[in-house]
Design an enzyme around this catalytic site. Sequence first.
Site, short mmCIF file in Angstrom:
data_model
loop_
_atom_site.label_atom_id
_atom_site.label_comp_id
_atom_site.label_asym_id
_atom_site.label_seq_id
_atom_site.Cartn_x
_atom_site.Cartn_y
_atom_site.Cartn_z
N HIS A 1 3.14 -12.86 -55.15
CA HIS A 1 2.77 -13.45 -53.86
C HIS A 1 2.57 -14.94 -54.09
CE1 HIS A 1 1.13 -12.44 -49.66
NE2 HIS A 1 2.36 -12.02 -49.76
N HIS B 1 14.52 -12.94 -51.36
CA HIS B 1 13.31 -12.13 -51.50
C HIS B 1 13.56 -10.67 -51.14
CE1 HIS B 1 8.94 -11.69 -51.68
NE2 HIS B 1 9.02 -10.94 -50.58
#
Lengths: 719, 85
Positions: free
Chosen positions: A85, A39
């Site tokens: 998200h 990430h």
Amino acid sequence: MDFRTVGLTENEYKTILRELGRTPNETELRLFGVMWSEHCSYKSTRPLLRLFPIEGRAVVQGPGENAGVVDLGEGFGLAFKVESHNHPSAVEPYQGAATGVGGIIRDILAMGARPVASMDGLFFGDPELRKTKALRQGIVAGIGGYGNAVGVPTVGGKTVYDEAYTENPLVNAFCAGVVRLEDMVRSDTAQSGRLVVLLGAKTGRDGIAGAAFASVELAEDTSASRPQVQIGDPFAEKLLIECCLELLEKRLIDSMQDMGAAGIISSSSEIAAKSGVGMTLDLDRVPLREKGMTPWEIALSESQERMLLIVNPDRMEQVLQVAAKWALDCTVFGETTGDGRYVMKAGGAMVVDLPPAFIGGNAPIIHWPSREPRDLEERQRLEVEELSPPKDLGAVLRSLLEDPNLGSKAWISEQYDSMVQTNTVIGPGGPVSVLRVLRGDKSPVFVAFSMEADPWKCRTDPRGGGAETVARTLRSLSVCGAEPLGWTNCLNFPSPQDPEVFWEMRECVQGMADAARGLSCPVVSGNVSLYNETPQKKILPTPLVVTAGLLSDLDGFLPWSRWREGDHLFLAGMPNTALGASRYLLRTFGLLQGKILPFDAGAEQDFTARARRTAKERAARSARSLAGGGLAVALAKEAMESGIGARLDVQIPTRPDVFLFGEGGPRALYAVPPASLPLFRSIWRGSPLTELGVATGNILDVKRGFSLSLAELRDSWRR
Amino acid sequence: MRHRAEIVVTLKSGVLDIQGKAVFQSLQQLGYGELEDVRVGKVVHLLLDAPTPEKARELARGMCEDLLVNGLIEEYRISLEAAER
């Protein structure tokens, strides 16, 4: 402590040992675990992202900062970015979606821009399932709950349904902001001898190691994976926006960063690395919400609504005054230094001592093996002759309008405030959203946004699907008259460790890059979300694209759904198209198969140039570029929303279903008033143009096709 | 047999309580300098028909898990008493 417990690989750990020349302590190891997660480090995708063109006339800031910036003229720029998200929203839909909106707003703010518009790409599972309904309800409410309260309008979005997303919904949050270019913030402008300041919320155990959490597959029972859920506080964010913009306007800060994934460590080490300075931070001075937090918890906390500021000591007093005015905590907790070391202290002891550039930028690239999917040929096989043509094409069209992928999304967008700030010209529900941008005392300009994703085409034909996704945004913008400026993207994929997934991702990216090059429209920002899968199911390859375009005035804006009695209807672009991976094929035959039309740069350039000219010269009354559901769905939407039917009599060059429901390639449906016919025809001379018929009455009647009243169409559409 | 159940739902410790934060700031502004922390929760009253207190508690717990409490961020406690009539 074992490097494996923080998610590092053996190779990564060896790299750390080699660079440091010593064993990292526990705090350092935990920082690496998060900073070198997929990430934060993009270690699997950096080589792929280099395929994107990033240079263009309008680009002020390309990828690498918090958001990209394009030029709007008169010293103003547009900052924009889309970010995923996904995992937080799968676990706690309301707060996951809410903090997704808040996070991307701070990315835009970190460029020094005032956030002016949000959009959201939502991907849900089987709409009939109770699980999907609960997730969807929570996610939509979370976006509205945060977005409406923070005062940034939600002006559009994209909603996709497929059972591939049932366990793994996707939330891609987009935000755009307007920045005075002379006030634009960069992270490479910090000098030594400056103060490092925390502004905003107190630090708690929110989302501890959330970034690392986003880089693993979801466990079967999501309630068992327990990083602390982040809670969004939109009012605190509103204060933060106003405070930061005031600090910038008064020129009181040297640089700033938002605190998203990996909180303090990520934001501060990035500034240190990019500016080439050292930094010493005292974690004991960070205002905490909870007692007993360890140094690594403080450094990695993902508490929301915080910003990191770099301040000249001479101006600190004024910074504190502005922060007090907005009722925000503002705390000096470190300083930049000339020694090039990144040091953290806690309890009087040194807990971290690392070279700053090594923390964020040096995770070794992983070259995952790549293999063409074994079933690719099967995915692409489609013999149209083997499909028996449906007898009732009207029923097919009604069924497509009832498809939640194509039907009205008003129930979602009506929950959002799309008008706050009062600059929304065209809100949700159309092919593009349009916003007025004020440029100080100069004339305003207008910005159009188009968000697209077509995971089905990316599944059967990754390269073609990637290109089609990018091209579709550029067609929609061009048809409405906007000049494309640049685009941002979010690459949502399953685990790259599966060679077939990695191959699909590379092909998608290549296709997107081909389209961007072919149409001279650069990437300015982006985000990658991997490991979107559960043990049972992988998501479809899902690149999402948002492109921004410029309209210098609204005279050159060509709207949609404006048919009037007697308008002539035209199909501009190739009449022949493909059924591969079309909504028609999926909905009617349950088939996700077939190749799509290959990207043709010459045809796309020609089409988009003529489309922009048509808008600029006001040669048509209404126009819509074709997308899901093909010509028939475009006709139905135009007819329903215009409140007028049409009589179409056209020599159908192929099977009626291919002609009516095929997808792909540059094509648009135009309505032209009789007086404009000569001009319209001259613009499209030398390019495929089919006259379809005339707008009239209250029935959409296609000879040798279907005949449906507007009431019947609306009944299906709103279902 | 009827039972009255009182369910107190609060955010787990450590989870940001934005309502509590707003109340905290307001009380401070009113001059309550002694105040150190505020947490705001909610109370749910249920009237239940169940043969035993144990069964009533079990029912109330089921309702908490199914709807009343978001187990990811909230915790709860149940107190039970026999209802008149």
